[in-house]
Enzyme design. Structure first.
Site, short mmCIF file in Angstrom:
data_model
loop_
_atom_site.label_atom_id
_atom_site.label_comp_id
_atom_site.label_asym_id
_atom_site.label_seq_id
_atom_site.Cartn_x
_atom_site.Cartn_y
_atom_site.Cartn_z
N GLY A 1 -68.28 -16.23 -24.76
CA GLY A 1 -68.95 -14.31 -25.59
C GLY A 1 -69.61 -15.56 -26.09
O GLY A 1 -69.93 -16.13 -26.78
N GLY B 1 -70.18 -16.52 -29.32
CA GLY B 1 -69.42 -17.63 -30.25
C GLY B 1 -70.52 -18.05 -31.57
O GLY B 1 -69.78 -18.42 -32.61
N ARG B 2 -71.82 -18.26 -30.91
CA ARG B 2 -72.64 -18.16 -32.46
C ARG B 2 -73.86 -17.72 -32.75
O ARG B 2 -74.43 -18.14 -33.40
CB ARG B 2 -72.77 -19.47 -33.14
CG ARG B 2 -72.98 -20.48 -31.39
CD ARG B 2 -73.96 -21.93 -31.61
NE ARG B 2 -74.28 -22.14 -30.77
CZ ARG B 2 -75.37 -23.52 -30.84
NH1 ARG B 2 -75.71 -24.14 -31.71
NH2 ARG B 2 -76.17 -23.99 -29.70
N LYS C 1 -78.90 -16.97 -32.89
CA LYS C 1 -78.65 -18.30 -32.36
C LYS C 1 -77.54 -19.17 -33.89
O LYS C 1 -79.60 -19.48 -34.09
CB LYS C 1 -79.21 -19.28 -31.21
CG LYS C 1 -78.29 -20.05 -30.62
CD LYS C 1 -79.30 -21.37 -29.91
CE LYS C 1 -78.89 -22.06 -28.72
NZ LYS C 1 -79.15 -22.57 -28.34
N ASP D 1 -68.30 -23.50 -35.88
CA ASP D 1 -68.31 -23.15 -36.58
C ASP D 1 -69.39 -21.90 -37.09
O ASP D 1 -69.91 -21.34 -38.03
CB ASP D 1 -69.25 -24.25 -37.78
CG ASP D 1 -70.14 -24.54 -37.41
OD1 ASP D 1 -71.04 -24.45 -36.51
OD2 ASP D 1 -70.59 -26.31 -38.16
N GLY D 2 -70.06 -21.32 -36.28
CA GLY D 2 -70.95 -20.39 -35.39
C GLY D 2 -72.40 -20.94 -35.90
O GLY D 2 -73.48 -19.83 -36.13
N ARG E 1 -84.22 -15.08 -31.01
CA ARG E 1 -84.86 -15.28 -29.51
C ARG E 1 -85.39 -13.02 -29.01
O ARG E 1 -84.67 -12.49 -29.49
CB ARG E 1 -83.74 -15.38 -28.33
CG ARG E 1 -83.35 -15.01 -27.42
CD ARG E 1 -82.77 -15.75 -25.95
NE ARG E 1 -82.35 -16.98 -26.64
CZ ARG E 1 -81.01 -16.97 -26.68
NH1 ARG E 1 -80.20 -16.17 -26.93
NH2 ARG E 1 -80.58 -18.48 -26.62
N ASP F 1 -72.99 -18.07 -17.63
CA ASP F 1 -73.04 -17.32 -18.59
C ASP F 1 -75.06 -17.14 -19.18
O ASP F 1 -75.24 -16.68 -19.78
CB ASP F 1 -72.64 -17.91 -19.96
CG ASP F 1 -72.26 -18.88 -20.58
OD1 ASP F 1 -72.28 -19.72 -19.17
OD2 ASP F 1 -72.97 -19.06 -21.45
N ASP G 1 -81.87 -19.18 -23.83
CA ASP G 1 -80.74 -21.09 -23.71
C ASP G 1 -80.64 -22.10 -23.83
O ASP G 1 -80.60 -22.51 -22.10
CB ASP G 1 -79.25 -20.02 -23.46
CG ASP G 1 -78.52 -20.64 -24.97
OD1 ASP G 1 -78.59 -21.08 -25.23
OD2 ASP G 1 -76.80 -20.67 -24.26
#
Length: 473
Positions: A90, A92-93, A114, A126-127, A180, A258, A268
């Site tokens: 998912g 996450g950051r 991101k 830590d994102g 992005r 993903d 990504d």
């Protein structure tokens, strides 16, 4: 606020319902120092008139854009990572911050982040994003766009003033948040999550949303026929993007499910690399020990990922029809690979498709046998017969000798240059092309990290932009 009156915001993704995402809050960063803003694409979506303070407020503090999402949402998805299924993925950051329409062609575009902070899917992370990671993505997307690849665009990079600890670069290291611009963040993994959770109704809901929003041409009278047409469209566009990577000499590095979205757009970028020389076994990620995502394996991996998408549609459409649709990937990729090689060489397709295939095969065989620097060889031969003088004067000229090259030279001389090859641009009067090989990228990062010297970074972006104009991208 100085938004253009042409700005066309959207909150289309929210129509899916909260079973597909989680509202989140962005991190509160100590600083918001703008390091990169994509003025060309900002103008194209109606955000070009923002001043620096407004830019930092929206893309560093994530104040909502009027008419778009009222707050960010972290998207839910699963995925295969290096072949192993991970149900704990998912955003996450990152998160979906806003949506708007392209003012040129009307497409719905996302602004995704991101390094914007932790979410329910951060696990132990830590994102955050390192400044180095953000700079690498800006550079990668700029060069790929210049080469005509169907890629996401780096829209903003803001340094955020935190010290991060990382195991794969000297720490503490500087932090940043990237925004992005992408044509969809709905992934193969978005469908995989629903199959894993046995949420058949939500698969139909997501399919209907993806078709209505991104692939209206796939709409058919029944859900089964629509699912097959949808898979066909995704496979066709993924094949074309994969062929563009190969023609650009790109190794994406992390082709997990993903990281493949339903529009086929490439996005990504983490441990990407460009080929120094043609090498099917060349890998980008230091942790890809088995070479799963090596340059030459990318087409096979893309088909493997598409097969995972087809599995998610098994309760909607007959297996035989889905399998038949996947059978079209290989010929679609081969045709796209020929077309993309010709495009990079600035050549018109011949009346005889077999002649194009032979020329392309000769060119790639020469690259493999000669060991010539990859991008230099493409640059030296753009324009077919119009490239003979440039090839003779090239720093690569020592590679352009022998019987094998003579045969290739004859085929290039017989090919018709494309009128849009851009050979009259000053870019093609240079001795060497613009490249982004690993040592160059490391030198740019070192200048920033050691001396806060942004000159090499900006100079490279200027060189890439000249390439983009020359290529007409």
């Amino acid at each position: 606020m100085t938004l253009s009156p042409a700005f066309r915001p959207s909150a289309r993704h929210l129509a899916l319902g909260d079973a597909f995402y989680d509202p989140v809050a962005p991190a509160d960063f100590p600083r918001t120092d703008i390091r990169y803003r994509n003025g060309r694409w900002a103008a194209r979506v109606g955000l070009g008139s923002l001043d620096d303070a407004e830019w930092a407020r929206h893309f560093g503090r994530f104040s909502p854009l009027p008419g778009s999402l009222p707050r960010p949402v972290a998207l839910r998805y699963h995925g295969h990572q290096f072949g192993s299924y991970n149900p704990d993925l998912g955003d996450g950051r990152g998160f979906l911050f806003a949506q708007m329409h392209d003012l040129r062609d009307g497409r719905l575009l996302d602004l995704g982040t991101k390094g914007s902070g932790t979410t329910p899917w951060s696990r132990s992370g830590d994102g955050r994003l390192t400044l180095n990671g953000g700079l690498r993505e800006v550079l990668a997307t700029a060069l790929l766009e210049a080469q005509g690849v169907n890629t996401s665009k780096s829209f903003s990079l803001i340094e955020t003033g935190e010290d991060l600890e990382r195991g794969d670069e000297p720490s503490p290291t500087r932090s940043a948040v990237l925004v992005r611009l992408s044509h969809s963040h709905i992934r193969i993994g978005s469908f995989q999550r629903l199959r894993y959770l046995e949420q058949g109704d939500d698969i139909l809901r997501l399919l209907d949303h993806a078709v209505e929003t991104y692939r209206p041409e796939a709409r058919r009278p029944t859900s089964a026929a629509t699912a097959v047409a949808f898979l066909e469209g995704v496979a066709r566009d993924v094949a074309r993007t994969g062929a563009q990577w190969m023609a650009a000499g790109l190794v994406h590095g992390v082709l997990n499910t993903d990281n493949i979205n339903v529009t086929g757009e490439s996005f990504d970028y983490g441990p990407w690399r460009f080929l120094p020389t043609y090498d099917p076994g060349f890998t980008a990620a230091y942790f890809d020990h088995a070479g799963r995502y090596a340059y030459g394996r990318q087409p096979t991996v893309l088909l493997w990922n598409l097969t995972r998408l087809a599995e998610c549609l098994l309760d909607v459409a007959p297996q035989a029809e889905l399998e038949a649709t996947l059978g079209g990937f290989a010929p679609a990729f081969r045709a796209a690979f020929v077309a993309e090689t010709l495009r990079r060489l600035g050549l018109r397709p011949a009346a005889d498709p077999e002649a194009d295939k032979r020329l392309v095969e000769m060119f790639w065989t020469f690259l493999e046998a000669s060991g010539a620097p990859f991008e230099q060889a493409v640059f030296d031969h753009r324009g077919g017969r119009l490239s003979a003088g440039r090839a003779a004067r090239s720093p690569n000229a020592e590679f352009y000798a022998g019987e094998a090259y003579g045969v290739l030279r004859e085929a290039l001389d017989a090919a018709e240059p494309d009128g849009g090859a851009g050979l009259d641009h000053p870019y093609f009067s240079r001795a060497e092309p613009c490249t982004l090989l690993h040592p160059e990228v490391e030198a740019i990062l070192e200048a920033v990290n050691r001396a806060d010297d942004w000159g090499p970074f900006r100079a490279k972006l200027d060189a890439i932009d000249a390439m983009r104009v020359a290529y007409g991208s």
